[in-house]
Each structure stands twice: as structure tokens, then as C-alpha cells.
Design an enzyme around this catalytic site. Structure first.
Site, PDB file in Angstrom:
ATOM      1  N   GLY A  46      39.597  39.037  33.272  1.00 22.02           N
ATOM      2  CA  GLY A  46      40.318  39.494  34.452  1.00 22.02           C
ATOM      3  C   GLY A  46      39.693  40.778  34.973  1.00 22.02           C
ATOM      4  O   GLY A  46      38.925  41.433  34.265  1.00 22.02           O
ATOM      5  N   GLN A  51      39.784  48.812  39.251  1.00 24.06           N
ATOM      6  CA  GLN A  51      38.731  49.075  38.250  1.00 24.06           C
ATOM      7  C   GLN A  51      37.341  49.196  38.875  1.00 24.06           C
ATOM      8  O   GLN A  51      36.427  49.723  38.248  1.00 24.06           O
ATOM      9  CB  GLN A  51      38.712  47.966  37.187  1.00 24.06           C
ATOM     10  CG  GLN A  51      39.977  47.928  36.339  1.00 24.06           C
ATOM     11  CD  GLN A  51      39.985  46.744  35.406  1.00 24.06           C
ATOM     12  OE1 GLN A  51      40.365  45.642  35.787  1.00 24.06           O
ATOM     13  NE2 GLN A  51      39.544  46.943  34.180  1.00 24.06           N
ATOM     14  N   CYS A  92      40.278  45.863  27.521  1.00 24.46           N
ATOM     15  CA  CYS A  92      40.187  46.277  28.934  1.00 24.46           C
ATOM     16  C   CYS A  92      38.742  46.663  29.224  1.00 24.46           C
ATOM     17  O   CYS A  92      38.142  47.420  28.461  1.00 24.46           O
ATOM     18  CB  CYS A  92      41.119  47.459  29.193  1.00 24.46           C
ATOM     19  SG  CYS A  92      41.095  48.016  30.907  1.00 24.46           S
ATOM     20  N   LEU A  93      38.209  46.142  30.332  1.00 20.80           N
ATOM     21  CA  LEU A  93      36.821  46.456  30.683  1.00 20.80           C
ATOM     22  C   LEU A  93      36.653  47.938  31.025  1.00 20.80           C
ATOM     23  O   LEU A  93      35.549  48.459  30.960  1.00 20.80           O
ATOM     24  CB  LEU A  93      36.375  45.571  31.859  1.00 20.80           C
ATOM     25  CG  LEU A  93      36.385  44.058  31.571  1.00 20.80           C
ATOM     26  CD1 LEU A  93      36.041  43.263  32.826  1.00 20.80           C
ATOM     27  CD2 LEU A  93      35.426  43.708  30.435  1.00 20.80           C
ATOM     28  N   HIS A 134      48.838  42.877  32.620  1.00 18.91           N
ATOM     29  CA  HIS A 134      47.816  43.902  32.373  1.00 18.91           C
ATOM     30  C   HIS A 134      47.141  44.288  33.702  1.00 18.91           C
ATOM     31  O   HIS A 134      46.968  45.473  34.004  1.00 18.91           O
ATOM     32  CB  HIS A 134      46.803  43.347  31.364  1.00 18.91           C
ATOM     33  CG  HIS A 134      45.624  44.226  31.102  1.00 18.91           C
ATOM     34  ND1 HIS A 134      45.418  44.843  29.882  1.00 18.91           N
ATOM     35  CD2 HIS A 134      44.559  44.589  31.880  1.00 18.91           C
ATOM     36  CE1 HIS A 134      44.303  45.554  29.930  1.00 18.91           C
ATOM     37  NE2 HIS A 134      43.752  45.405  31.133  1.00 18.91           N
ATOM     38  N   GLU A 135      46.793  43.275  34.514  1.00 19.79           N
ATOM     39  CA  GLU A 135      46.098  43.549  35.786  1.00 19.79           C
ATOM     40  C   GLU A 135      47.035  44.189  36.810  1.00 19.79           C
ATOM     41  O   GLU A 135      46.624  45.062  37.578  1.00 19.79           O
ATOM     42  CB  GLU A 135      45.488  42.258  36.356  1.00 19.79           C
ATOM     43  CG  GLU A 135      44.507  41.521  35.439  1.00 19.79           C
ATOM     44  CD  GLU A 135      43.376  42.379  34.907  1.00 19.79           C
ATOM     45  OE1 GLU A 135      43.065  43.418  35.507  1.00 19.79           O
ATOM     46  OE2 GLU A 135      42.815  42.021  33.852  1.00 19.79           O
ATOM     47  N   HIS A 138      47.096  47.791  36.320  1.00 17.75           N
ATOM     48  CA  HIS A 138      45.963  48.495  36.945  1.00 17.75           C
ATOM     49  C   HIS A 138      46.279  48.826  38.414  1.00 17.75           C
ATOM     50  O   HIS A 138      45.985  49.924  38.878  1.00 17.75           O
ATOM     51  CB  HIS A 138      44.695  47.633  36.905  1.00 17.75           C
ATOM     52  CG  HIS A 138      43.955  47.699  35.600  1.00 17.75           C
ATOM     53  ND1 HIS A 138      43.518  48.876  35.040  1.00 17.75           N
ATOM     54  CD2 HIS A 138      43.542  46.718  34.748  1.00 17.75           C
ATOM     55  CE1 HIS A 138      42.880  48.630  33.902  1.00 17.75           C
ATOM     56  NE2 HIS A 138      42.891  47.331  33.695  1.00 17.75           N
TER      57      HIS A 138
HETATM   58  O1  K1U Z   1      41.594  44.282  33.014  1.00 15.36           O
HETATM   59  C1  K1U Z   1      40.590  44.102  32.352  1.00 15.36           C
HETATM   60  O2  K1U Z   1      39.889  45.060  32.046  1.00 15.36           O
HETATM   61  C2  K1U Z   1      40.205  42.735  31.884  1.00 15.36           C
HETATM   62  C3  K1U Z   1      40.706  42.402  30.508  1.00 15.36           C
HETATM   63  C4  K1U Z   1      41.845  41.407  30.610  1.00 15.36           C
HETATM   64  C5  K1U Z   1      42.695  41.259  29.395  1.00 15.36           C
HETATM   65  C6  K1U Z   1      42.200  40.745  28.216  1.00 15.36           C
HETATM   66  C7  K1U Z   1      43.017  40.573  27.125  1.00 15.36           C
HETATM   67  C8  K1U Z   1      44.349  40.913  27.209  1.00 15.36           C
HETATM   68  C9  K1U Z   1      44.829  41.450  28.378  1.00 15.36           C
HETATM   69  C10 K1U Z   1      44.014  41.610  29.474  1.00 15.36           C
HETATM   70  C11 K1U Z   1      39.565  41.812  29.729  1.00 15.36           C
HETATM   71  O3  K1U Z   1      38.996  40.851  30.097  1.00 15.36           O
HETATM   72  S1  K1U Z   1      39.113  42.613  28.299  1.00 15.36           S
HETATM   73  C12 K1U Z   1      37.689  41.781  27.793  1.00 15.36           C
HETATM   74  C13 K1U Z   1      37.779  41.260  26.468  1.00 15.36           C
HETATM   75  O4  K1U Z   1      37.163  41.814  25.637  1.00 15.36           O
HETATM   76  C14 K1U Z   1      38.629  40.118  26.126  1.00 15.36           C
HETATM   77  C15 K1U Z   1      38.310  38.876  26.599  1.00 15.36           C
HETATM   78  C16 K1U Z   1      39.081  37.790  26.223  1.00 15.36           C
HETATM   79  C17 K1U Z   1      40.186  37.968  25.414  1.00 15.36           C
HETATM   80  C18 K1U Z   1      40.480  39.229  24.923  1.00 15.36           C
HETATM   81  C19 K1U Z   1      39.691  40.304  25.284  1.00 15.36           C
HETATM   82 ZN    ZN Z   2      42.140  46.388  32.057  1.00 22.34          ZN
END
Ligand code: K1U
Ligand code: ZN
Length: 176
Positions: A46, A51, A92-93, A134-135, A138
Site C-alpha cells: 500500500g 508518503q 510501513c515504507l 493504516h493508509e 497516513h
Molecule cells: O503504508 C505503507 O507504508 C505500506 C505498508 C502497508 C501495510 C503493510 C502491512 C500492514 C499494514 C500496512 C507496507 O506495504 S509495509 C511493506 C512490508 O514490508 C510488508 C508487506 C507485506 C506485508 C507486511 C509488510
Molecule cells: Zn505506512
């Protein structure tokens, strides 16, 4: 298409509250395409416009196994439908390499516009419910580490600083 720089915690621009999008025009379509490309490149599931330093209510997401089903949420509204709260290990990225458990309602209603500006409604559970909340945070200037203890926040900050420094060194070994 272009890769957009992702803001890192604790950048103050992550605290700016996003404004609704008035018209879904070509500028928004270009930003959507760039955000999807940026999300895939960063291996995320996401990304909120906040961001990438765009303070408008726009989220992209792809929860598919093959990463071939990008979804777009414009001006989203998310309403919890149950009192049931469950923890999920979030990432979170904008907080690279930090993972922590966050409690959120397990079932929500999403109301939003799609990529063409058409309204839709969806009931979300599981990872979609976690990710959209989560988004949404943000877009409201909230980062998931805000829910953690002060000690965990300090550790997260240390980790992000280390990761950012390492990434800078890797991208420019002479300068760093
Ligand atoms: O908002 C963001 O930074 C994106 C975030 C979304 C998210 C992942 C897991 C739980 C809640 C929200 C990510 O993509 S973090 C990237 C990552 O490492 C991940 C990818 C897949 C599953 C879990 C983490
Ligand atoms: Zn995030």
C-alpha cells in the site's frame, strides 16, 4: 512513469492532513500511475499520497499474490463495523525495517471513489481492513509507530536513521 521519493519517519511532512480531491483529472491519473510504480518498486502492499509528499486523499494498494491487481481509493471514508479489535504485525515504507503489532477493528466499511472517480462501497476484513486503516492514518498525519510505547518509538527512530544512512551509503559510496 516515475519513481517518487518516499518520506521517512520522523519527517514533519508525514503529519500534514490530506485534502479531498475535487476533480479526478490527468494530473491525478499520472500521480496514481507513479504511486503504483513506487509501491511495487519499494515492495509495499500500500501507499498513501502523504508518503510521497502529496497531501491529497489518495491511496493505492495491491494485496494480490502476483502483485498484478492495483487498487485505488480516492477520498476514502472508513467506518468500523464491529467492536472486535485484533493485533496485526504492521510495516510501513516510511518506517523502513520496523515491524510492530497494532490493534485495529477487524471489520470496516470503505466508501471511496475508484480511479475513474466512480463511487463504490466495500466491506473489508483481514489484511484489507488492516491496510486501509493504516493508509487512512497516513492521510490524517498518523504513523503506525504513534501507537507504540515511547521506548519502541525511540528504537524505531534509531532503526530508521541507521537504515537511511546505509541506503545513502549504498546509493553513493563515495559521498557517504
Ligand atoms: O503504508 C505503507 O507504508 C505500506 C505498508 C502497508 C501495510 C503493510 C502491512 C500492514 C499494514 C500496512 C507496507 O506495504 S509495509 C511493506 C512490508 O514490508 C510488508 C508487506 C507485506 C506485508 C507486511 C509488510
Ligand atoms: Zn505506512
Amino acid at each position: 512513469m516515475a519513481l517518487l521519493p518516499i518520506l521517512n519517519y520522523p519527517d514533519p511532512r508525514l503529519r500534514i492532513i490530506a485534502k479531498p480531491i475535487k476533480i479526478v483529472d490527468q494530473t491525478i491519473q499520472t500521480l496514481i500511475a507513479d504511486m503504483i510504480e513506487t509501491m511495487y518498486d519499494a515492495k509495499g502492499i500500500g501507499l498513501a499520497a502523504t508518503q510521497v509528499d502529496q497531501h491529497i486523499q489518495l491511496i493505492v494498494m495491491d494485496l494480490s499474490e502476483n502483485g498484478d491487481n492495483p487498487r485505488v481509493f480516492i477520498n476514502p471514508k472508513v467506518t468500523p463495523l464491529v467492536d472486535d479489535i485484533k493485533p496485526y504485525e504492521e510495516g510501513c515504507l516510511s518506517v523502513p525495517e520496523v515491524y510492530a503489532s497494532v490493534d485495529r477493528p477487524t471489520k470496516v466499511k470503505i466508501e471511496a471513489l475508484d480511479k475513474d472517480g466512480k463511487p463504490f462501497e466495500e466491506i473489508a476484513e483481514g489484511l484489507l481492513a488492516v491496510c486501509i486503516q493504516h493508509e487512512m492514518d497516513h492521510l490524517k498525519g498518523i504513523v503506525f509507530v504513534d501507537y507504540l510505547s515511547k521506548l519502541k518509538q525511540t528504537r524505531a527512530l534509531d532503526k530508521v536513521r541507521k537504515v537511511v544512512k546505509l541506503r545513502e551509503k549504498q546509493s553513493d559510496p563515495v559521498k557517504a
